[in-house]
Design a protein around this motif. Structure first.
Motif, PDB file in Angstrom:
ATOM      1  N   LYS A   1       3.394  -2.920 -11.777  1.00  0.00           N
ATOM      2  CA  LYS A   1       2.770  -2.111 -12.471  1.00  0.00           C
ATOM      3  C   LYS A   1       1.716  -1.035 -11.633  1.00  0.00           C
ATOM      4  O   LYS A   1       1.967   0.065 -11.681  1.00  0.00           O
ATOM      5  CB  LYS A   1       2.260  -2.926 -13.901  1.00  0.00           C
ATOM      6  CG  LYS A   1       1.624  -1.644 -14.703  1.00  0.00           C
ATOM      7  CD  LYS A   1       2.115  -1.432 -15.873  1.00  0.00           C
ATOM      8  CE  LYS A   1       1.752  -0.779 -15.997  1.00  0.00           C
ATOM      9  NZ  LYS A   1       0.799   1.041 -16.582  1.00  0.00           N
ATOM     10  N   ALA A   2       0.081  -1.558 -11.104  1.00  0.00           N
ATOM     11  CA  ALA A   2      -0.506  -0.810 -10.762  1.00  0.00           C
ATOM     12  C   ALA A   2       0.720   0.200  -9.025  1.00  0.00           C
ATOM     13  O   ALA A   2      -0.090   1.032  -8.580  1.00  0.00           O
ATOM     14  CB  ALA A   2      -1.082  -1.664 -10.123  1.00  0.00           C
TER      15      ALA A   2
ATOM     16  N   ARG B   1       2.470   3.989 -10.259  1.00  0.00           N
ATOM     17  CA  ARG B   1       1.960   5.587 -10.086  1.00  0.00           C
ATOM     18  C   ARG B   1       0.480   5.546  -9.704  1.00  0.00           C
ATOM     19  O   ARG B   1       0.513   5.258  -8.983  1.00  0.00           O
ATOM     20  CB  ARG B   1       1.140   5.780 -12.110  1.00  0.00           C
ATOM     21  CG  ARG B   1       1.686   5.569 -12.921  1.00  0.00           C
ATOM     22  CD  ARG B   1       2.839   6.405 -14.033  1.00  0.00           C
ATOM     23  NE  ARG B   1       2.804   7.640 -13.668  1.00  0.00           N
ATOM     24  CZ  ARG B   1       3.732   8.789 -13.690  1.00  0.00           C
ATOM     25  NH1 ARG B   1       5.381   8.018 -12.874  1.00  0.00           N
ATOM     26  NH2 ARG B   1       3.848   9.664 -13.168  1.00  0.00           N
TER      27      ARG B   1
ATOM     28  N   VAL C   1      -2.545   5.571  -7.848  1.00  0.00           N
ATOM     29  CA  VAL C   1      -4.184   5.530  -8.243  1.00  0.00           C
ATOM     30  C   VAL C   1      -4.541   6.853  -8.577  1.00  0.00           C
ATOM     31  O   VAL C   1      -4.323   8.016  -7.834  1.00  0.00           O
ATOM     32  CB  VAL C   1      -4.338   5.316  -6.535  1.00  0.00           C
ATOM     33  CG1 VAL C   1      -5.779   4.858  -6.861  1.00  0.00           C
ATOM     34  CG2 VAL C   1      -3.693   3.876  -6.125  1.00  0.00           C
ATOM     35  N   ASP C   2      -5.619   6.251  -9.582  1.00  0.00           N
ATOM     36  CA  ASP C   2      -5.860   8.021 -10.589  1.00  0.00           C
ATOM     37  C   ASP C   2      -7.176   7.985 -10.061  1.00  0.00           C
ATOM     38  O   ASP C   2      -7.577   7.019  -9.529  1.00  0.00           O
ATOM     39  CB  ASP C   2      -6.088   7.501 -11.837  1.00  0.00           C
ATOM     40  CG  ASP C   2      -7.074   8.397 -12.785  1.00  0.00           C
ATOM     41  OD1 ASP C   2      -6.748   7.919 -14.062  1.00  0.00           O
ATOM     42  OD2 ASP C   2      -6.675   9.467 -12.041  1.00  0.00           O
TER      43      ASP C   2
ATOM     44  N   GLU D   1     -10.499   7.025 -11.693  1.00  0.00           N
ATOM     45  CA  GLU D   1     -10.435   5.833 -12.075  1.00  0.00           C
ATOM     46  C   GLU D   1     -11.137   4.844 -10.567  1.00  0.00           C
ATOM     47  O   GLU D   1     -12.301   4.643 -10.370  1.00  0.00           O
ATOM     48  CB  GLU D   1      -9.141   4.828 -11.712  1.00  0.00           C
ATOM     49  CG  GLU D   1      -8.964   5.210 -13.402  1.00  0.00           C
ATOM     50  CD  GLU D   1      -8.933   3.943 -14.765  1.00  0.00           C
ATOM     51  OE1 GLU D   1      -9.318   4.718 -15.421  1.00  0.00           O
ATOM     52  OE2 GLU D   1      -8.993   2.684 -13.822  1.00  0.00           O
TER      53      GLU D   1
ATOM     54  N   ASN E   1      -8.159  -2.572  -0.293  1.00  0.00           N
ATOM     55  CA  ASN E   1      -8.185  -3.972  -1.026  1.00  0.00           C
ATOM     56  C   ASN E   1      -8.778  -4.911   0.077  1.00  0.00           C
ATOM     57  O   ASN E   1      -7.915  -6.161   0.096  1.00  0.00           O
ATOM     58  CB  ASN E   1      -7.572  -3.819  -2.026  1.00  0.00           C
ATOM     59  CG  ASN E   1      -7.669  -2.382  -3.016  1.00  0.00           C
ATOM     60  OD1 ASN E   1      -8.113  -2.591  -3.903  1.00  0.00           O
ATOM     61  ND2 ASN E   1      -6.429  -1.897  -2.792  1.00  0.00           N
TER      62      ASN E   1
ATOM     63  N   ILE F   1      -4.786  -7.633  -5.586  1.00  0.00           N
ATOM     64  CA  ILE F   1      -3.234  -6.529  -5.753  1.00  0.00           C
ATOM     65  C   ILE F   1      -3.055  -6.945  -3.992  1.00  0.00           C
ATOM     66  O   ILE F   1      -1.607  -6.300  -3.866  1.00  0.00           O
ATOM     67  CB  ILE F   1      -4.856  -5.031  -5.863  1.00  0.00           C
ATOM     68  CG1 ILE F   1      -3.567  -4.151  -5.575  1.00  0.00           C
ATOM     69  CG2 ILE F   1      -5.501  -5.141  -4.301  1.00  0.00           C
ATOM     70  CD1 ILE F   1      -2.821  -3.535  -6.951  1.00  0.00           C
TER      71      ILE F   1
ATOM     72  N   ARG G   1       0.071  -8.940  -5.134  1.00  0.00           N
ATOM     73  CA  ARG G   1       1.188  -7.977  -5.428  1.00  0.00           C
ATOM     74  C   ARG G   1       1.257  -7.562  -4.164  1.00  0.00           C
ATOM     75  O   ARG G   1       2.588  -7.139  -4.207  1.00  0.00           O
ATOM     76  CB  ARG G   1       0.347  -7.332  -6.251  1.00  0.00           C
ATOM     77  CG  ARG G   1       0.117  -8.082  -7.996  1.00  0.00           C
ATOM     78  CD  ARG G   1       0.393  -7.453  -8.791  1.00  0.00           C
ATOM     79  NE  ARG G   1      -1.605  -6.499  -8.985  1.00  0.00           N
ATOM     80  CZ  ARG G   1      -1.812  -6.265  -9.774  1.00  0.00           C
ATOM     81  NH1 ARG G   1      -1.419  -5.522 -10.800  1.00  0.00           N
ATOM     82  NH2 ARG G   1      -3.751  -6.277  -9.571  1.00  0.00           N
TER      83      ARG G   1
HETATM   84  C1  LIG Z   1      -2.446   0.197  -5.746  1.00  0.00           C
HETATM   85  C2  LIG Z   1      -4.295   0.605  -6.194  1.00  0.00           C
HETATM   86  N1  LIG Z   1      -4.157   0.747  -5.097  1.00  0.00           N
HETATM   87  O1  LIG Z   1      -5.581   0.569  -4.670  1.00  0.00           O
HETATM   88  C3  LIG Z   1      -6.525   0.484  -6.030  1.00  0.00           C
HETATM   89  C4  LIG Z   1      -7.304   0.588  -5.917  1.00  0.00           C
HETATM   90  C5  LIG Z   1      -4.791   0.343  -6.958  1.00  0.00           C
HETATM   91  C6  LIG Z   1      -5.225   0.014  -8.250  1.00  0.00           C
HETATM   92  C7  LIG Z   1      -5.599   0.972  -9.044  1.00  0.00           C
HETATM   93  C8  LIG Z   1      -6.003   0.813 -10.436  1.00  0.00           C
HETATM   94  N2  LIG Z   1      -6.164   2.123 -11.619  1.00  0.00           N
HETATM   95  S1  LIG Z   1      -5.050   3.373 -12.069  1.00  0.00           S
HETATM   96  O2  LIG Z   1      -5.577   3.919 -13.039  1.00  0.00           O
HETATM   97  O3  LIG Z   1      -4.983   4.343 -10.667  1.00  0.00           O
HETATM   98  C9  LIG Z   1      -3.457   3.389 -12.201  1.00  0.00           C
HETATM   99  C10 LIG Z   1      -3.011   1.980 -13.367  1.00  0.00           C
HETATM  100  C11 LIG Z   1      -2.412   1.964 -13.765  1.00  0.00           C
HETATM  101  C12 LIG Z   1      -1.093   2.285 -12.998  1.00  0.00           C
HETATM  102  C13 LIG Z   1      -1.585   2.820 -11.253  1.00  0.00           C
HETATM  103  C14 LIG Z   1      -2.456   2.837 -11.325  1.00  0.00           C
HETATM  104  C15 LIG Z   1      -4.993  -0.393 -11.393  1.00  0.00           C
HETATM  105  C16 LIG Z   1      -4.431  -1.050 -10.626  1.00  0.00           C
HETATM  106  C17 LIG Z   1      -4.536  -2.641 -10.876  1.00  0.00           C
HETATM  107  O4  LIG Z   1      -4.566  -3.741 -10.301  1.00  0.00           O
HETATM  108  O5  LIG Z   1      -4.386  -3.074 -11.840  1.00  0.00           O
HETATM  109  C18 LIG Z   1      -5.125  -1.156  -8.831  1.00  0.00           C
END
Ligand SMILES: Cc1noc(C)c1-c1cc(NS(=O)(=O)c2ccccc2)cc(C(=O)O)c1
Length: 130
Positions: free
Chosen positions: A29-30, A33, A35-36, A39, A86, A96, A99
């Motif tokens: 899922k992460a 999209r 990376v925001d 966030e 990470n 992460i 995954r």
């Molecule tokens: C990918 C990534 N690489 O560095 C990191 C840190 C991640 C990452 C980023 C996020 N938060 S986010 O708002 O950028 C997002 C939410 C849902 C889908 C795509 C991005 C959440 C997670 C998680 O593990 O839930 C991981």
């Protein structure tokens, strides 16, 4: 010519199918999209070539990939970036990274099981001829 366009259309269908299957897997899922940056504000200071599954699909639709190897270079960015950003021993980083490693192994397993090496060779020859 027409036969080449038939091959590249089949390549896009295969790559879309693989990418959509990965996007349906809850473990990834992460990676679905970008990376925001709201966030994760320092993300682009660390990761120079962001990539995610939705961007892979857009690239496929824009005919960016003529071979599976070109697709793999971008697909590999997704898990490589996650390992790079990470690296720590805390549980969130480890989660992460697990995954990211699952994504790497899943992509390779799908391509080993489902990609015909003769098909990829034809794609490589089209690429060389352009
Ligand atoms: C990918 C990534 N690489 O560095 C990191 C840190 C991640 C990452 C980023 C996020 N938060 S986010 O708002 O950028 C997002 C939410 C849902 C889908 C795509 C991005 C959440 C997670 C998680 O593990 O839930 C991981």
């Amino acid at each position: 010519e027409e036969q080449e366009e038939d091959v590249l259309r089949e390549l896009r269908l295969f790559l879309r199918n693989v990418t959509e299957r990965l996007s349906l897997d809850r473990r990834f899922k992460a990676f679905t999209r970008p990376v925001d940056i709201e966030e994760v504000p320092d993300y682009l200071m660390v990761i120079k070539k962001p990539m995610d599954l939705s961007t892979l699909l857009t690239n496929i639709d824009e005919h960016k990939y003529v071979t599976v190897s070109e697709f793999m270079l971008d697909a590999d960015l997704i898990w490589q970036n996650a390992l790079e950003y990470n690296p720590d021993s805390d549980p969130m980083d480890r989660h992460i990274r697990h995954r990211a490693c699952a994504l790497k192994d899943t992509v390779r397993a799908i391509l080993r099981d489902e990609l015909d090496e003769d098909f990829e060779r034809v794609c490589e020859e089209i690429k060389e001829s352009r």
